[in-house]
Scaffold this motif. Structure first.
Motif, PDB file in Angstrom:
ATOM      1  N   PHE A  91       0.844  -1.192   0.000  1.00 26.76           N
ATOM      2  CA  PHE A  91       0.000   0.000   0.000  1.00 26.76           C
ATOM      3  C   PHE A  91       0.880   1.243   0.000  1.00 26.76           C
ATOM      4  CE2 PHE A  91      -3.400   2.803   0.809  1.00 26.76           C
ATOM      5  CZ  PHE A  91      -4.604   2.103   0.718  1.00 26.76           C
ATOM      6  N   VAL A  92       0.646   2.148  -0.950  1.00 27.32           N
ATOM      7  CA  VAL A  92       1.351   3.422  -1.009  1.00 27.32           C
ATOM      8  C   VAL A  92       0.351   4.527  -0.675  1.00 27.32           C
ATOM      9  CG1 VAL A  92       2.711   5.001  -2.419  1.00 27.32           C
ATOM     10  CG2 VAL A  92       2.915   2.531  -2.768  1.00 27.32           C
ATOM     11  N   PHE A  93       0.573   5.181   0.469  1.00 27.93           N
ATOM     12  CA  PHE A  93      -0.368   6.185   0.938  1.00 27.93           C
ATOM     13  C   PHE A  93      -0.117   7.532   0.268  1.00 27.93           C
ATOM     14  CE2 PHE A  93       0.085   3.058   4.298  1.00 27.93           C
ATOM     15  CZ  PHE A  93      -1.225   2.780   4.635  1.00 27.93           C
ATOM     16  N   GLN A  94      -1.171   8.350   0.255  1.00 27.67           N
ATOM     17  CA  GLN A  94      -1.090   9.648  -0.403  1.00 27.67           C
ATOM     18  C   GLN A  94      -0.010  10.534   0.206  1.00 27.67           C
ATOM     19  OE1 GLN A  94      -4.864  11.637  -0.762  1.00 27.67           O
ATOM     20  NE2 GLN A  94      -3.949  13.613  -1.195  1.00 27.67           N
ATOM     21  N   ASP A  95       0.128  10.504   1.539  1.00 22.04           N
ATOM     22  CA  ASP A  95       1.116  11.366   2.182  1.00 22.04           C
ATOM     23  C   ASP A  95       2.365  10.591   2.596  1.00 22.04           C
ATOM     24  OD1 ASP A  95      -0.041   9.921   4.177  1.00 22.04           O
ATOM     25  OD2 ASP A  95      -0.565  11.619   5.453  1.00 22.04           O
ATOM     26  N   TYR A  96       2.602   9.455   1.946  1.00 26.10           N
ATOM     27  CA  TYR A  96       3.827   8.656   2.039  1.00 26.10           C
ATOM     28  C   TYR A  96       3.965   7.864   3.339  1.00 26.10           C
ATOM     29  CZ  TYR A  96       4.875  12.434  -1.284  1.00 26.10           C
ATOM     30  OH  TYR A  96       4.813  13.373  -2.281  1.00 26.10           O
TER      31      TYR A  96
END
Length: 232
Positions: A91-96
């Protein structure tokens, strides 16, 4: 057509009660395939992020099923779901969500360390993937010393260090300028996607539609249309 990676059916999810109740998903069915980059698009509040959370094992639906590579995700107990997510889903989150007190290499190594891999082996593997994303020379730096595009590539390296079958990215270009955003998506499409991996991206960024194999359009918690992408 390649094998089915994600098979979701009848997904519904609401939040709140009474007059404040909001239907985030309403009987959504979708499939994603190995070897495919699938984009999920739609206006804010359309249910994109909720769908992403449900198919990745983060948020339990009110009803419906999610099968990932033949495994019925939501009919397992919570510990088994967490273990499955750790092993099979990146999972790659929007805010890293990078840890500011860790080095870049240590950030990338986190999934391996959580699997109780040896520390030195985990760091060595992290360095291998930092080399793949072109950031091995930044391995000893903390995230604050990196640009936005570099931080996004570190987050991608962390998501793929344990070789997940499913890679999910939430608004990966939202905080990047156009050229940097395109370079990140080009990297994901040509270096990370493989016949044995499925990539699902939630985005508002129409500039990256051309890289998708298919584009799912959502509105008011429902799947409206699925279009062929540019496949670039």
């Amino acid at each position: 057509m390649n094998a089915v990676a994600i098979d979701a059916s009848g997904l519904s999810k609401s939040f709140g009660e009474g007059e404040a109740r909001t239907q985030a998903l309403s009987n959504v069915a979708m499939q994603a395939y190995f070897g495919e980059m699938l984009l999920i698009v739609g206006p804010s509040g359309s249910g994109k992020t909720t769908l992403l959370s449900v198919i990745s094992g983060i948020l339990r639906p009110d009803s419906g099923t999610v099968s990932i590579d033949g495994v019925d995700l939501w009919h397992q107990h919570d510990d088994a779901i967490a273990d499955f997510r750790l092993k099979r889903i990146g999972f790659v989150f929007q805010d890293y969500h990078l840890f500011p007190r860790l080095t870049t290499a240590e950030n990338v190594a986190i999934p391996l360390i959580l699997k109780r891999r040896d520390w030195d082996e985990s760091i060595a593997e992290a360095l291998t993937w930092l080399d793949v994303v072109g950031l091995k020379n930044r391995a000893a730096l903390p995230p604050v010393k990196l640009s936005g595009g570099e931080q996004q590539r570190v987050a991608i390296a962390r998501a793929i260090v344990s070789q997940p079958d499913i890679l999910i990215l939430d608004e990966p270009t939202a905080s990047l300028d156009g050229d940097t955003g395109r370079s990140v998506i080009e990297f994901v499409k040509h270096k990370v996607l493989s016949p044995h991996r499925c990539i699902v991206i939630v985005t508002h960024d129409s500039r990256i539609f051309e890289y998708a194999d298919r584009v799912m359009h959502m509105e008011d918690g429902k799947l409206k249309t699925i279009d062929a992408g540019g496949g670039k």
